[in-house]
Motif scaffolding. Structure first.
Motif, PDB file in Angstrom:
ATOM      1  N   ALA A 210      43.159  -2.513  75.938  1.00 45.85           N
ATOM      2  CA  ALA A 210      43.862  -3.362  76.906  1.00 45.85           C
ATOM      3  C   ALA A 210      44.397  -4.628  76.256  1.00 45.85           C
ATOM      4  O   ALA A 210      45.325  -5.250  76.768  1.00 45.85           O
ATOM      5  N   SER A 211      43.828  -4.994  75.121  1.00 44.98           N
ATOM      6  CA  SER A 211      44.284  -6.192  74.407  1.00 44.98           C
ATOM      7  C   SER A 211      45.404  -5.884  73.430  1.00 44.98           C
ATOM      8  O   SER A 211      45.948  -6.802  72.816  1.00 44.98           O
ATOM      9  N   GLY A 212      45.738  -4.613  73.274  1.00 43.52           N
ATOM     10  CA  GLY A 212      46.852  -4.253  72.402  1.00 43.52           C
ATOM     11  C   GLY A 212      46.491  -3.414  71.201  1.00 43.52           C
ATOM     12  O   GLY A 212      47.368  -3.054  70.410  1.00 43.52           O
ATOM     13  N   ALA A 213      45.198  -3.075  71.020  1.00 37.47           N
ATOM     14  CA  ALA A 213      44.816  -2.233  69.886  1.00 37.47           C
ATOM     15  C   ALA A 213      45.401  -0.835  70.050  1.00 37.47           C
ATOM     16  O   ALA A 213      45.499  -0.315  71.164  1.00 37.47           O
ATOM     17  N   ILE A 214      45.816  -0.224  68.936  1.00 35.64           N
ATOM     18  CA  ILE A 214      46.325   1.145  69.009  1.00 35.64           C
ATOM     19  C   ILE A 214      45.203   2.165  68.892  1.00 35.64           C
ATOM     20  O   ILE A 214      45.378   3.340  69.224  1.00 35.64           O
ATOM     21  N   LEU A 215      44.027   1.732  68.406  1.00 32.69           N
ATOM     22  CA  LEU A 215      42.921   2.646  68.180  1.00 32.69           C
ATOM     23  C   LEU A 215      41.610   1.915  68.332  1.00 32.69           C
ATOM     24  O   LEU A 215      41.462   0.787  67.852  1.00 32.69           O
ATOM     25  N   GLU A 216      40.675   2.530  69.017  1.00 33.88           N
ATOM     26  CA  GLU A 216      39.331   1.973  69.143  1.00 33.88           C
ATOM     27  C   GLU A 216      38.313   3.070  68.875  1.00 33.88           C
ATOM     28  O   GLU A 216      38.373   4.152  69.465  1.00 33.88           O
ATOM     29  N   TYR A 217      37.412   2.795  67.959  1.00 33.55           N
ATOM     30  CA  TYR A 217      36.346   3.734  67.640  1.00 33.55           C
ATOM     31  C   TYR A 217      35.015   3.141  68.041  1.00 33.55           C
ATOM     32  O   TYR A 217      34.712   1.996  67.727  1.00 33.55           O
ATOM     33  N   THR A 218      34.231   3.920  68.772  1.00 32.92           N
ATOM     34  CA  THR A 218      32.911   3.482  69.199  1.00 32.92           C
ATOM     35  C   THR A 218      31.872   4.512  68.812  1.00 32.92           C
ATOM     36  O   THR A 218      31.979   5.676  69.205  1.00 32.92           O
ATOM     37  N   ASP A 219      30.900   4.095  68.027  1.00 33.07           N
ATOM     38  CA  ASP A 219      29.754   4.948  67.733  1.00 33.07           C
ATOM     39  C   ASP A 219      28.813   4.859  68.932  1.00 33.07           C
ATOM     40  O   ASP A 219      28.155   3.842  69.145  1.00 33.07           O
ATOM     41  N   GLN A 220      28.770   5.902  69.723  1.00 32.80           N
ATOM     42  CA  GLN A 220      27.943   5.900  70.926  1.00 32.80           C
ATOM     43  C   GLN A 220      26.501   6.311  70.635  1.00 32.80           C
ATOM     44  O   GLN A 220      25.749   6.642  71.545  1.00 32.80           O
ATOM     45  N   LEU A 221      26.117   6.300  69.378  1.00 32.30           N
ATOM     46  CA  LEU A 221      24.785   6.674  68.883  1.00 32.30           C
ATOM     47  C   LEU A 221      24.561   8.180  68.988  1.00 32.30           C
ATOM     48  O   LEU A 221      24.165   8.831  68.024  1.00 32.30           O
ATOM     49  N   ASN A 222      24.786   8.742  70.158  1.00 30.74           N
ATOM     50  CA  ASN A 222      24.637  10.184  70.325  1.00 30.74           C
ATOM     51  C   ASN A 222      25.970  10.918  70.190  1.00 30.74           C
ATOM     52  O   ASN A 222      25.997  12.140  70.141  1.00 30.74           O
ATOM     53  N   ASN A 223      27.073  10.183  70.184  1.00 22.71           N
ATOM     54  CA  ASN A 223      28.377  10.793  69.991  1.00 22.71           C
ATOM     55  C   ASN A 223      29.325   9.717  69.472  1.00 22.71           C
ATOM     56  O   ASN A 223      28.957   8.551  69.367  1.00 22.71           O
ATOM     57  N   HIS A 224      30.540  10.116  69.135  1.00 17.17           N
ATOM     58  CA  HIS A 224      31.533   9.195  68.589  1.00 17.17           C
ATOM     59  C   HIS A 224      32.800   9.299  69.413  1.00 17.17           C
ATOM     60  O   HIS A 224      33.190  10.375  69.849  1.00 17.17           O
ATOM     61  N   GLN A 225      33.471   8.191  69.602  1.00 19.44           N
ATOM     62  CA  GLN A 225      34.593   8.156  70.524  1.00 19.44           C
ATOM     63  C   GLN A 225      35.761   7.374  69.952  1.00 19.44           C
ATOM     64  O   GLN A 225      35.603   6.278  69.431  1.00 19.44           O
ATOM     65  N   PHE A 226      36.955   7.966  70.028  1.00 16.11           N
ATOM     66  CA  PHE A 226      38.188   7.268  69.712  1.00 16.11           C
ATOM     67  C   PHE A 226      39.008   7.142  70.993  1.00 16.11           C
ATOM     68  O   PHE A 226      39.081   8.088  71.785  1.00 16.11           O
ATOM     69  N   ASN A 227      39.638   6.002  71.190  1.00 16.38           N
ATOM     70  CA  ASN A 227      40.535   5.789  72.321  1.00 16.38           C
ATOM     71  C   ASN A 227      41.913   5.424  71.791  1.00 16.38           C
ATOM     72  O   ASN A 227      42.031   4.607  70.864  1.00 16.38           O
ATOM     73  N   TYR A 228      42.958   6.007  72.358  1.00 16.73           N
ATOM     74  CA  TYR A 228      44.330   5.724  71.948  1.00 16.73           C
ATOM     75  C   TYR A 228      45.126   5.218  73.140  1.00 16.73           C
ATOM     76  O   TYR A 228      44.902   5.639  74.271  1.00 16.73           O
ATOM     77  N   ASN A 229      46.104   4.372  72.851  1.00 21.43           N
ATOM     78  CA  ASN A 229      47.040   4.018  73.915  1.00 21.43           C
ATOM     79  C   ASN A 229      48.431   4.562  73.616  1.00 21.43           C
ATOM     80  O   ASN A 229      49.375   4.312  74.350  1.00 21.43           O
ATOM     81  N   THR A 230      48.562   5.297  72.537  1.00 19.80           N
ATOM     82  CA  THR A 230      49.832   5.948  72.211  1.00 19.80           C
ATOM     83  C   THR A 230      49.771   7.412  72.639  1.00 19.80           C
ATOM     84  O   THR A 230      48.704   8.002  72.748  1.00 19.80           O
ATOM     85  N   GLY A 231      50.941   7.992  72.869  1.00 20.39           N
ATOM     86  CA  GLY A 231      50.990   9.385  73.289  1.00 20.39           C
ATOM     87  C   GLY A 231      50.568  10.326  72.174  1.00 20.39           C
ATOM     88  O   GLY A 231      50.779  10.058  70.991  1.00 20.39           O
ATOM     89  N   LEU A 232      49.941  11.439  72.550  1.00 18.92           N
ATOM     90  CA  LEU A 232      49.496  12.438  71.596  1.00 18.92           C
ATOM     91  C   LEU A 232      50.382  13.674  71.683  1.00 18.92           C
ATOM     92  O   LEU A 232      50.780  14.087  72.771  1.00 18.92           O
ATOM     93  N   THR A 233      50.697  14.261  70.531  1.00 18.76           N
ATOM     94  CA  THR A 233      51.492  15.479  70.464  1.00 18.76           C
ATOM     95  C   THR A 233      50.623  16.612  69.944  1.00 18.76           C
ATOM     96  O   THR A 233      49.460  16.415  69.579  1.00 18.76           O
TER      97      THR A 233
END
Length: 395
Positions: free
Chosen positions: A78-101
Motif C-alpha cells: 500500500a506504500s508503493g512497494a512492488i514486492l513484499e516477502y514475509t517469512d510466516q515461519l510455517n510458510n513463505h509469502q510474496f505479495n505483488y501489486n503488479t499484474g501477473l502473466t
C-alpha cells in the motif's frame, strides 16, 4: 581419485568456466538492514521510506511474521512497494501489486508436478468439468475455455450432463465420468495422468572437452574395442529414446555419421553449456548425461540409476564417495532443471554440481564407487588401463 580434482585446479586447469558474478547481498545489490528497534517501529519506518521513494524507484520489503505481534494490513504494498516477502515461519509469502502473466506463473510453478487451478476464475490447458445445477450459468460463461476436457464429475443432485456441454464437447461420452464423491477414482485419474506425463529420457555423451590434462582426446580413447564416445553412446541406447554425442561445433565433422551429434550452443561453459544446449534442443525431455572419461561405468550403474529415477526432483544423481557431493556427469537431469540452471547461470555460476547441491536432487549411493572414477591424466590412464585388462583377463 574420483573427485578430488572436481573442486581443485590441477596445474592451473579450471574445470568450470570463470564467470563474473553479480555483487549482491542476501536479497539484492543495494540492501540495508534496519535493526535495534521494536519490529513495529521498523515496519513503520520502512513504510515511510518506501512511500517516499517508490514514485521513482522500485522498492521491496522483507520481514518475518511473529505470532505475538500486531500486523499492519495491507502491508508495504500500500506504500508503493512492488514486492513484499514475509517469512510466516510455517510458510513463505510474496505479495505483488503488479499484474501477473503466464510467464510469471510458469516461473513460480516451475517445480510443480501437478497444478490444480480454480477454473471459475483462472483458465488452464486441461479441464475437469463439474456438473452442478446451481453453477450452470457460471459454466456457460466459460464455455469457450473448455478446450481440452479430460474428466467430467457429476454432483449429487445431477444425473446427466448439460446439453450445452454435450454440444461443446462432441466426445463427452468417451470421457471418464464420475460422481463428485468418488474420491478414489478421481485421485486415480490424476495419478494415471502424472504417470503418463513422465518425460522421455534422452542420452547425452559429453565428448566436447579439450582434454588438456590428458593430452589426447578422451572421447577417442579406445578402452573396449571402439572409441569411448561411441562405446558410451551404444550403452545408453538400452536406456534412452535417442542418444546424442555432445561436442564442440568444430568436432562435429570428426564424429561418425552413424551417431547423432549435439554441438554446444552455450559455448565456453564446459559440461554446463553442453547440458543447457541439450535442453535448448529438447526442453521437454529428460537427459541422462554421461561423461566420456568414466571408462568403468557399467550396466549395473545405469540400471540402478534408472530404477531409482525421481522425476519429481530436478535430477537423480550419484553421491561421490570421495566428498559426498553429487556427481553431475552421470546424472538424469529432468526438464524442470533447465530453468534452474539458467537461473544459476544468470547469477554467475556454471558448475552443474553447485546446481545439484543447492536444489531438490535425489542422491543415490553407487553400488560400486570405482565405477565413477574419471580419467583426466596420463597417470590415470595407465592405472585404469591395467585395471580394465585385469578385469577382462579374469572374466
Amino acid at each position: 581419485m574420483t573427485s578430488k580434482e572436481h573442486n581443485q585446479p590441477v596445474g592451473g586447469h579450471r574445470k568450470h568456466s570463470s564467470l563474473t558474478r553479480p555483487i549482491t547481498g542476501n536479497f539484492g545489490r543495494n540492501e540495508w538492514a534496519i535493526l535495534g528497534a521494536p519490529c513495529i517501529n521498523i515496519k513503520l519506518l520502512a513504510s515511510d521510506i518506501i512511500a517516499a521513494l517508490s514514485p521513482k524507484y522500485k522498492c521491496a520489503y522483507a520481514d518475518t511474521s511473529h505470532n505475538d505481534e500486531v500486523t499492519l494490513p495491507p502491508g508495504r504494498l500500500a506504500s508503493g512497494a512492488i514486492l513484499e516477502y514475509t517469512d510466516q515461519l510455517n510458510n513463505h509469502q510474496f505479495n505483488y501489486n503488479t499484474g501477473l502473466t503466464s510467464i510469471h506463473f510458469k516461473q513460480q510453478f516451475a517445480h510443480a508436478d501437478l497444478v490444480l487451478v480454480n477454473g471459475n476464475h483462472q483458465p488452464a490447458k486441461n479441464q475437469v468439468v463439474i456438473i452442478y445445477n446451481n453453477k450452470m450459468a457460471s459454466l456457460q460463461k466459460r464455455i469457450d475455455e473448455l478446450t481440452n476436457v479430460e474428466l467430467i464429475l457429476l454432483a449429487d443432485n445431477v444425473d446427466d450432463v448439460f446439453d450445452f456441454i454435450k454440444e461443446a464437447i462432441p466426445n463427452w461420452q468417451q470421457l471418464p465420468t464420475y460422481r463428485l464423491d468418488e474420491t478414489d477414482k478421481i485421485i486415480a485419474f490424476f495419478e494415471e495422468k502424472l504417470q503418463a506425463a513422465k518425460p522421455i529420457l534422452n542420452g547425452l555423451v559429453l565428448a566436447g572437452g579439450q582434454s588438456l590434462r590428458m593430452g589426447v582426446d578422451k572421447g577417442a580413447i579406445n578402452w573396449y574395442g571402439k572409441e569411448q564416445r561411441y562405446y558410451m553412446a551404444d550403452m545408453l541406447q538400452d536406456y534412452c529414446d535417442d542418444v546424442f554425442i555432445s561436442c564442440r561445433v568444430e568436432q562435429k565433422q570428426d564424429v561418425d555419421a552413424g551417431y547423432n551429434t549435439l554441438p554446444d550452443t552455450f559455448t565456453g561453459l564446459g559440461p554446463y553449456g553442453a547440458i543447457l544446449s541439450a535442453f535448448r534442443e529438447k526442453p521437454d525431455s529428460a537427459w541422462l548425461v554421461v561423461a566420456c572419461d568414466m571408462p568403468l561405468l557399467d550396466a549395473a550403474t545405469f540400471d540402478h540409476l534408472l530404477k531409482n529415477r525421481n522425476t519429481s526432483s530436478i535430477a537423480t544423481a550419484y553421491q561421490n564417495a570421495f566428498d559426498g557431493f553429487p556427481e553431475p556427469l552421470i546424472t538424469i537431469w529432468e526438464p524442470k532443471s533447465y530453468p534452474v540452471m539458467l537461473a544459476f547461470l544468470a547469477q554467475g555460476y556454471s558448475c552443474p554440481r553447485k546446481v545439484l547441491i543447492n536444489s531438490d536432487t535425489t542422491l543415490l549411493k553407487p553400488l560400486d564407487a570405482d565405477t565413477l572414477t574419471n580419467v583426466n591424466t596420463p597417470e590415470d590412464f595407465e592405472m585404469i588401463k591395467r585395471q580394465i585388462h585385469q578385469k577382462i583377463a579374469s572374466a
